[in-house]
Design an enzyme around this catalytic site. Structure first.
Site, PDB file in Angstrom:
ATOM      1  N   PHE A  16       5.868   5.738  -8.137  1.00  0.00           N
ATOM      2  CA  PHE A  16       5.942   5.023  -9.423  1.00  0.00           C
ATOM      3  C   PHE A  16       4.542   4.607  -9.902  1.00  0.00           C
ATOM      4  O   PHE A  16       4.033   5.142 -10.898  1.00  0.00           O
ATOM      5  CB  PHE A  16       6.892   3.831  -9.227  1.00  0.00           C
ATOM      6  N   ASN A  37       3.333  12.620   0.476  1.00  0.00           N
ATOM      7  CA  ASN A  37       4.155  13.438   1.395  1.00  0.00           C
ATOM      8  C   ASN A  37       5.613  13.478   0.938  1.00  0.00           C
ATOM      9  O   ASN A  37       6.469  13.986   1.647  1.00  0.00           O
ATOM     10  CB  ASN A  37       4.070  12.923   2.840  1.00  0.00           C
ATOM     11  N   ASP A  61       0.645  13.826   4.687  1.00  0.00           N
ATOM     12  CA  ASP A  61       1.024  12.517   5.217  1.00  0.00           C
ATOM     13  C   ASP A  61      -0.261  11.843   5.702  1.00  0.00           C
ATOM     14  O   ASP A  61      -0.871  12.286   6.687  1.00  0.00           O
ATOM     15  CB  ASP A  61       2.006  12.738   6.379  1.00  0.00           C
ATOM     16  N   ASN A 104      -7.119   5.658   8.271  1.00  0.00           N
ATOM     17  CA  ASN A 104      -7.668   6.980   7.922  1.00  0.00           C
ATOM     18  C   ASN A 104      -8.414   6.943   6.591  1.00  0.00           C
ATOM     19  O   ASN A 104      -9.479   7.537   6.440  1.00  0.00           O
ATOM     20  CB  ASN A 104      -6.536   8.010   7.835  1.00  0.00           C
ATOM     21  N   TYR A 150       7.238  -4.059   6.330  1.00  0.00           N
ATOM     22  CA  TYR A 150       6.399  -3.893   5.134  1.00  0.00           C
ATOM     23  C   TYR A 150       5.384  -5.037   5.054  1.00  0.00           C
ATOM     24  O   TYR A 150       4.185  -4.813   4.897  1.00  0.00           O
ATOM     25  CB  TYR A 150       7.298  -3.893   3.896  1.00  0.00           C
ATOM     26  N   TYR A 164     -13.570  -3.685   7.561  1.00  0.00           N
ATOM     27  CA  TYR A 164     -14.446  -2.571   7.148  1.00  0.00           C
ATOM     28  C   TYR A 164     -15.491  -3.053   6.137  1.00  0.00           C
ATOM     29  O   TYR A 164     -16.626  -2.592   6.139  1.00  0.00           O
ATOM     30  CB  TYR A 164     -13.622  -1.411   6.554  1.00  0.00           C
ATOM     31  N   THR A 180       6.854  -5.139 -10.151  1.00  0.00           N
ATOM     32  CA  THR A 180       6.454  -4.339 -11.309  1.00  0.00           C
ATOM     33  C   THR A 180       7.565  -3.330 -11.603  1.00  0.00           C
ATOM     34  O   THR A 180       8.224  -2.858 -10.684  1.00  0.00           O
ATOM     35  CB  THR A 180       5.127  -3.623 -11.013  1.00  0.00           C
TER      36      THR A 180
END
Ligand code: UDP
Length: 333
Positions: A16, A37, A61, A104, A150, A164, A180
């Site tokens: 979305f 994916n 993925d 990643n 989640y 990072y 949203t």
């Protein structure tokens, strides 16, 4: 350098928000590399970009190593299941994309010298004990509840991004996105906007969970995309809430949908899902000050656009049985 020479990677491109971001960046003259994916995304959301020389797509993925030839200037990380029924159906993938997938992408951003914006969420506030929620609130999340996969993946994601930023000096942005809605949501993803609109269009009763007194504040997709775009190009690396503060109860929302659709459907009360946040409203003062941004599209206009989109879907898609998946998990009260 003009945008024409700049390349942006968008993960969750067939979803979305991801697909709307692809449109925005293509229209701003960027070269967009979309990645998905299709675990919850749909090819149809990108069909209109097929053949566009400024758009390329990789089915991948991102929890596996990501290899991209050539430079990348920006990364927009929007890959993740994002609906409570997805968390129940694919909890491990939900945890992996927020943790391994983000790792990643951070590695890729570091290797390419790219700036990365990640989609975080109001879910990191859990069932909030302060109202409205500002960025300084630490949240109230049940780690082992049905939404924990989640919420905790997104909380971990924020920590990883900040690490990072601090250790490698990576340019990072964190958007905490509140509810949203708009065209290209999945009709059957169980979330309240497509659920109620789909039910009204099929002439079914609207399934209100609990007593419907829980609140949400809904932001139209165009407003959200504008906020995200501005945040990427701001200089601020700490989390920023993006959402529409216009709060209402789910029961009032159901009545709005009934009125708009002129349907004869009624309200059907179902059991409330475990750990369903009872209230939610973003405090967006930071975004207003920082980005000179606030939502400008009213619910009336936004819902009517969304309604038009769902009403135009092929009839067999609207009637497909799988939409029942989500109502059957909540028992009638
Ligand atoms: N909800 C509802 N009926 C439905 C789907 C959702 O009453 O068919 C309620 C749900 O209990 C929650 C709110 O609507 O309080 C928003 O749910 P959604 O899944 O859209 O997103 P959330 O904000 O909970 O992640």
């Amino acid at each position: 350098m003009t945008n024409k020479n700049q390349r942006v990677l968008i993960t969750g491109a067939a979803g979305f928000l991801g697909s709307h971001l692809c449109d925005r960046f293509v229209s701003e003259g960027f070269h967009v590399i979309g990645m998905d994916n299709f675990i919850t995304g749909h090819k149809a959301n990108l069909e209109h970009l097929r053949g566009n020389p400024n758009f390329e797509f990789f089915e991948h993925d991102i929890t596996n190593f990501i290899k991209i030839e050539g430079p990348i200037d920006y990364i927009m990380h929007f890959a993740s299941p994002a609906s409570p029924i997805d968390y129940v159906k694919i909890p491990i993938q939900t945890l992996k994309v927020g943790s391994l997938g983000t790792h990643n992408l951070l590695g890729l951003a570091k290797a390419k010298g790219a700036r990365i914006l990640i989609a975080s969420t109001s879910e990191i506030y859990g069932d909030p004990l302060v109202h409205p929620q500002s960025e300084t609130y630490f949240g109230n999340v049940n780690t082992i509840g049905p939404r924990g996969v989640y919420d905790e993946a997104k909380r971990f994601q924020e920590s990883l991004v900040m690490a990072y930023h601090r250790v490698h000096g990576l340019e990072t942005r964190i958007a905490r996105i509140f509810n949203t809605y708009g065209p290209r949501m999945r009709l059957n993803d169980g979330r309240v906007v497509p659920a109620f609109i789909g039910q009204a269009l099929r002439g079914e009763d609207l399934t209100v969970f609990g007593d419907g007194k829980q609140t949400r504040s809904f932001c139209y997709v165009d407003d959200m995309i504008e906020g995200l775009y501005r945040l990427l190009f701001s200089n601020y690396f700490e989390p920023v809430n993006l959402g529409n503060p216009d709060e209402l109860t789910i029961l009032d929302f159901a009545h709005e949908i009934l009125e708009l659709s002129k349907s004869n459907s009624k309200i059907r009360y179902m059991e409330l899902t475990e750990n369903d946040p009872l209230q939610r409203q973003p405090d967006i003062r930071l975004a207003q000050d920082l980005l000179d941004w606030k939502p400008v599209i009213s619910r009336k206009v936004g819902i009517s656009n969304t309604f038009t989109y769902f009403a135009a879907l092929p009839r067999e898609q609207l009637l497909r049985k799988e939409h029942k998946d989500f109502t059957s998990r909540n028992k009638e009260k």
